[in-house]
Scaffold this active site. Structure first.
Site, PDB file in Angstrom:
ATOM      1  N   SER A 123       0.770  -1.348  -0.096  1.00  0.00           N
ATOM      2  CA  SER A 123       0.034  -0.072   0.061  1.00  0.00           C
ATOM      3  C   SER A 123       0.698   1.325  -0.007  1.00  0.00           C
ATOM      4  O   SER A 123       0.462   2.261  -0.333  1.00  0.00           O
ATOM      5  CB  SER A 123      -0.949   0.106   1.069  1.00  0.00           C
ATOM      6  OG  SER A 123      -0.108   0.185   2.480  1.00  0.00           O
TER       7      SER A 123
ATOM      8  N   LYS B  13       1.393   4.135   7.229  1.00  0.00           N
ATOM      9  CA  LYS B  13       0.547   5.202   6.115  1.00  0.00           C
ATOM     10  C   LYS B  13       0.952   6.515   6.324  1.00  0.00           C
ATOM     11  O   LYS B  13       1.605   6.730   7.139  1.00  0.00           O
ATOM     12  CB  LYS B  13      -1.045   4.932   6.447  1.00  0.00           C
ATOM     13  CG  LYS B  13      -1.712   3.583   6.180  1.00  0.00           C
ATOM     14  CD  LYS B  13      -1.931   3.314   4.876  1.00  0.00           C
ATOM     15  CE  LYS B  13      -2.444   1.994   4.812  1.00  0.00           C
ATOM     16  NZ  LYS B  13      -1.746   0.749   5.013  1.00  0.00           N
TER      17      LYS B  13
END
Length: 153
Positions: free
Chosen positions: A74, A111
């Site tokens: 991701s 993230k």
């Protein structure tokens, strides 16, 4: 920050805690004065600028730094790939725009921290994944800010 993950916006990325960033070796790798060309090759100079200790190069605050291994894709758009080792600094402030290692409702993830219109998001750097909106009832704890990436070729 105390917030929660939308269940329909999950990511399979995980991080594995490797431990604190400490230097246990006496020797350091040589650092050559000249930069290496990524294009047409040029003759290398035969002298060394200094020795390079990767801990000194990558770790700003050893007492507050640890390393984790990434699993998942991701964050590939930020140059963080499956199997990479992240250098994480707990002393750096986790401000919006920084890449962080965070625990959201018990799940450890890496993230980009984003604030938009007063809302906190944990944003991936891969268009295949959607940002995770952190709701007020969720429990978000930022462990630290990613300050470096180590990768074997």
């Amino acid at each position: 920050m105390s917030n929660i993950l939308n269940l329909n916006q999950t990511s399979r990325d995980r991080v594995e805690i490797l431990g604190r960033a400490v230097s246990e070796s006496e020797g350091a790798t040589p650092l050559y004065l000249e930069r290496i060309s990524a294009g047409f090759p040029s003759p290398a100079d035969d002298y060394i600028e200094t020795a390079l200790d990767l801990n000194t190069y990558l770790v700003r605050n050893p007492a507050a730094t640890f390393m984790v291994r990434v699993s998942g894709d991701s964050m590939s758009g930020a140059g963080i790939h499956d199997g990479d080792i992240l250098v994480v600094d707990r002393s750096e402030e986790p401000v919006p725009g920084k890449i962080v290692v965070a625990v959201l409702d018990g799940e450890l993830t890496v993230k980009r921290l984003v604030r938009k219109d007063g809302q906190i998001f944990l944003a991936p750097e891969n268009p295949r994944y959607r940002p995770i909106a952190v709701a007020a009832e969720q429990n978000l704890h930022v462990w630290g800010v990613v300050s470096g990436v180590v990768r074997r070729l």
